[in-house]
Design an enzyme around this catalytic site. Structure first.
Site, PDB file in Angstrom:
ATOM      1  N   THR A   1       0.814  -1.213   0.000  1.00 52.25           N
ATOM      2  CA  THR A   1       0.000   0.000   0.000  1.00 52.25           C
ATOM      3  C   THR A   1       0.849   1.266   0.000  1.00 52.25           C
ATOM      4  OG1 THR A   1      -1.481  -1.280   1.403  1.00 52.25           O
ATOM      5  CG2 THR A   1      -2.007   1.046   1.092  1.00 52.25           C
TER       6      THR A   1
ATOM      7  N   GLU B   1       3.873   3.964  -0.500  1.00 51.97           N
ATOM      8  CA  GLU B   1       4.630   4.338  -1.707  1.00 51.97           C
ATOM      9  C   GLU B   1       3.818   4.069  -2.970  1.00 51.97           C
ATOM     10  OE1 GLU B   1       7.243   5.907   0.042  1.00 51.97           O
ATOM     11  OE2 GLU B   1       7.085   6.620  -1.986  1.00 51.97           O
TER      12      GLU B   1
END
Ligand SMILES: CCCCCCCCCCCCCCCC(=O)SCCNC(=O)CCNC(=O)[C@H](O)C(C)(C)COP(=O)(O)OP(=O)(O)OC[C@H]1O[C@@H](n2cnc3c(N)ncnc32)[C@H](O)[C@@H]1OP(=O)(O)O
Length: 664
Positions: free
Chosen positions: A422, A424
């Site tokens: 999730t 970056e």
């Protein structure tokens, strides 16, 4: 007395030089030596002990993290470690901490987006940790959509300052690691407003806490966002919430490498692409890809060693039961993950090179490879982390019931790794970025623009659209050219099909949304092609050591044919291969598993993990698994007493039939 080694027989079966493979895995002899030295240093230091981590309360875990971070810094200074060695020391300490964000995002953001003057001012303090920083981008209501951020930075020409403000609840910064309790400073991403005009998102250095007593500065509300998934795991990190109430900072604290605000409040943007503001994310994505093989190899090491120790069924005439690693079902789940760990290692190596190359070009104002670098980092981050997370869970299941124990190391590894899918950039959002890049590259083919690098194969689209796979016998699948052409044809055909369907929409954005699920699959096909082709390229290098290259060839074939088997639908429906050829690939895969089998333990030994780093009773080097599990159980606080706390209040009344009158 020789050390006990339950894996001795397995180790003796290896058909290659494990020591040489360790060097290939590490990337070079130099890296191998540093890794080995630093990993042992960490393992032998009692401060870095982590065997009780999942049982600590949040406060104790956090304090333990602070202690480890401080001790690591002390050792780094005492031993005069280089930046690279220091990074590795933190890596082997294996406990997420604010330092990851300080070194991994705060400093790179200033380096990448600050002017020379700004770098000279801030970096020396950051390098000495006189200030500690984080990267405050994500907000409570805005994650992947960076352009949707709400925090404002309004220029006040009267005072030559920016006023940083959180206008809404949803504009609260939310998630940045290191923000909650530690960082003194942050690079804050906010909408730049001058003279009433919104110029989009830019970075600003903002001091958050007093350097004297660590209290939040006026106008700043800051804290931790609370417990996260799992025990131990990422709960060692102080992910934070932050609100600004008209906080003033000097004008020269806007990161002004690419755009500036003058004393008069005039906004000036140089002719470099605006996406350079995303540069820090590209850098971290590339690091995440390099680290994926680390996490996957760790899980695979545990599951492989345990599969060799564990015996189940199949006893003949009262003899020992069968090692579970000898079951075909176990091999067909485990060996592809082993091969994936090696595949991700090599694609990570290549991506590090690509990133260094694009960085050099950017410095020379050459932006020609920026979009490819963005697509590669985004796409590879997405597929390697998704496959790694699924792979860790598969390894847990491969260890049967014992994999569910904390002491197997796998539950915490899963929990600590999960956010990679999730943060970056959400993995699906990132694949859609790759799909956009592919569609754009395809649309430019007609204009004579020759695709290069990872999209060079699209230049042969005409051939790839009609080529026929030449496989007639299972062993034909061992030819790299055959494998590559099948993967290229699949990727090209899936992209062409998307492009054709897109062209039927009068509104391209509507078409993109409607076809997004297909576009994601095309992007996956493209990224898998990159991983396969980088593995094949690796094998074209000179690789010394008895049998080392041979093992890597086997693993490369396992990786490619496993993907082919898993995505058979893609290959067959696009007409790249026939169902018969798909069956032959599967037949070859079974043969390859038999070749991996005698080398499996040695192939995970080549990761050179200390027992400390692995943190798993099931994966310990000597294979003395049952003893460790048995002894470990007695260390649980529940076993401090035979009669548990609560017996008198809650168990006894039930047993003695007093429950109606019991005071609960
Ligand atoms: C020692 C122990 C271990 C340490 C280990 C080390 C690691 C160190 C710890 C880290 C630990 C993790 C810490 C996580 C910390 C966060 O998570 S920080 C927050 C991360 N947030 C994100 O990643 C947000 C994801 N979202 C995005 O990147 C962007 O908003 C999106 C999705 C790419 C959309 O961008 P957009 O500008 O709104 O829109 P879009 O129109 O799609 O793009 C415009 C153009 O820009 C291009 N573009 C978009 N993005 C880029 C880019 N990045 N570059 C170049 N071009 C781009 C597009 O290709 C497009 O190009 P054209 O087609 O016009 O040519």
């Amino acid at each position: 007395m020789a050390a006990l080694d339950y894996h001795a027989e397995e180790r003796s079966k290896a058909e290659f030089d494990v020591e040489e493979m360790k060097i290939v895995w590490a990337g070079s002899r130099h890296d191998y030596e540093i890794n080995d030295r630093v990993a042992r240093l960490v393992a032998s230091d009692p401060v870095f002990r982590k065997d009780n981590r999942t049982m600590l309360t949040r406060k104790d875990l956090f304090k333990d993290t602070l202690r480890k971070a401080a001790h690591a810094w002390k050792r780094i200074i005492e031993l005069r470690l280089s930046e690279d060695e220091a990074y590795k020391l933190r890596f082997y300490v294996d406990q997420p901490a604010f330092t990851d964000l300080h070194w991994g995002m705060f400093i790179p953001a200033i380096k990448g987006q600050g002017t020379e003057e700004q770098q000279e001012k801030w970096l020396p303090m950051a390098y000495k940790m006189q200030i500690i920083g984080c990267y405050a981008q994500t907000e409570l209501g805005h994650g992947s959509n960076v352009q949707g951020l709400e925090t404002t930075a309004t220029f006040d020409p009267q005072t030559d300052e920016f006023v940083i403000h959180s206008p809404t609840l949803t504009s609260s910064k939310w998630w940045p690691g290191g923000l909650g309790k530690v960082s003194t400073h942050a690079v804050v991403y906010a909408r730049l407003i001058t003279d009433g005009k919104d110029h989009g998102v830019h970075g600003f250095i903002v001091q958050l806490r007093s350097l004297d007593d660590h209290s939040p500065l006026p106008g700043i509300t800051v804290g931790d966002i609370g417990m996260k998934f799992g025990s131990g795991a990422y709960n060692s990190m102080d992910n934070g919430v932050l609100r600004f109430d008209h906080v003033r900072i000097p004008r020269n604290q806007m990161l002004m490498r690419d755009s500036q605000v003058t004393r008069e409040g005039k906004y000036m943007h140089s002719d470099v692409p605006t996406q350079l503001v995303y540069g820090t994310m590209v850098n971290v994505r590339q690091k995440i890809v390099s680290n994926a093989s680390g996490a996957l190899s760790r899980a695979v090491c545990i599951a492989t060693r345990y599969s060799a120790v564990r015996r189940q069924f199949g006893s003949q005439n009262g003899g020992p039961e069968t090692q579970v690693i000898d079951y075909r079902t176990q091999q067909s789940r485990l060996f592809p993950l082993l091969a994936s760990a090696y595949a991700f290692r090599f694609v990570g190596e290549w991506l590090t090179w690509l990133y260094a190359d694009v960085t050099q070009r950017l410095q020379a104002n050459d932006f020609s490879t920026l979009s490819e670098a963005h697509a590669c980092t985004a796409g590879l981050k997405s597929i390697t982390t998704s496959e790694t997370l699924d792979g860790i869970e598969e390894c847990r299941k491969l260890c049967g019931g014992h994999g569910y124990l904390s002491s197997s190391g796998l539950p915490e590894l899963f929990a600590v790794y999960a956010p990679n899918c999730t943060y970056e950039g959400d993995n699906i959002v990132l694949l859609l970025q790759v799909a956009r890049f592919l569609m754009k590259t395809f649309s430019q083919l007609g204009s004579g623009k020759k695709p290069v690098g990872t999209t060079a194969y699209m230049g042969r689209a005409e051939h790839l659209m009609q080529c026929c796979c030449e496989v007639e016998r299972a062993e034909d699948w061992l030819k790299p050219s055959v494998i590559l052409e099948a993967f290229e044809a699949r990727a090209a055909r899936m992209s062409v099909s998307c492009a054709t369907n897109l062209s039927k929409f009068s509104n391209p954005e509507e078409g993109f949304a409607e076809l997004s699920a297909d576009l994601v699959e095309a992007a996956v096909a493209h990224c898998q092609l990159i991983v396969v082709s980088k593995f094949v390229e690796k094998l074209q290098q000179d690789i010394p050591g008895k049998g080392v290259k041979r093992q890597l060839e086997i693993l490369c074939n396992v990786y490619a044919l496993y993907l082919l088997h898993k995505h058979l639908g893609d290959f067959v429906t696009t007409g790249c291969i026939t169902p018969k050829q798909g069956a032959l690939a599967n037949e070859q895969l079974r043969l390859l598993y038999s070749q991996v089998r005698p080398n499996a333990i040695a192939l995970v030994d080549a990761f050179n993990y200390t027992d400390h780093y692995l943190g798993s009773d099931l994966g310990c080097y000597d294979g003395n698994v049952y003893q460790k599990l048995y002894e470990g159980a007695w260390k649980d606080p529940l076993n401090d007493t035979d009669v548990p706390d609560g017996y008198h209040e809650y168990i006894r009344p039930i047993l003695k039939q007093h429950i109606r009158t019991a005071r609960l």
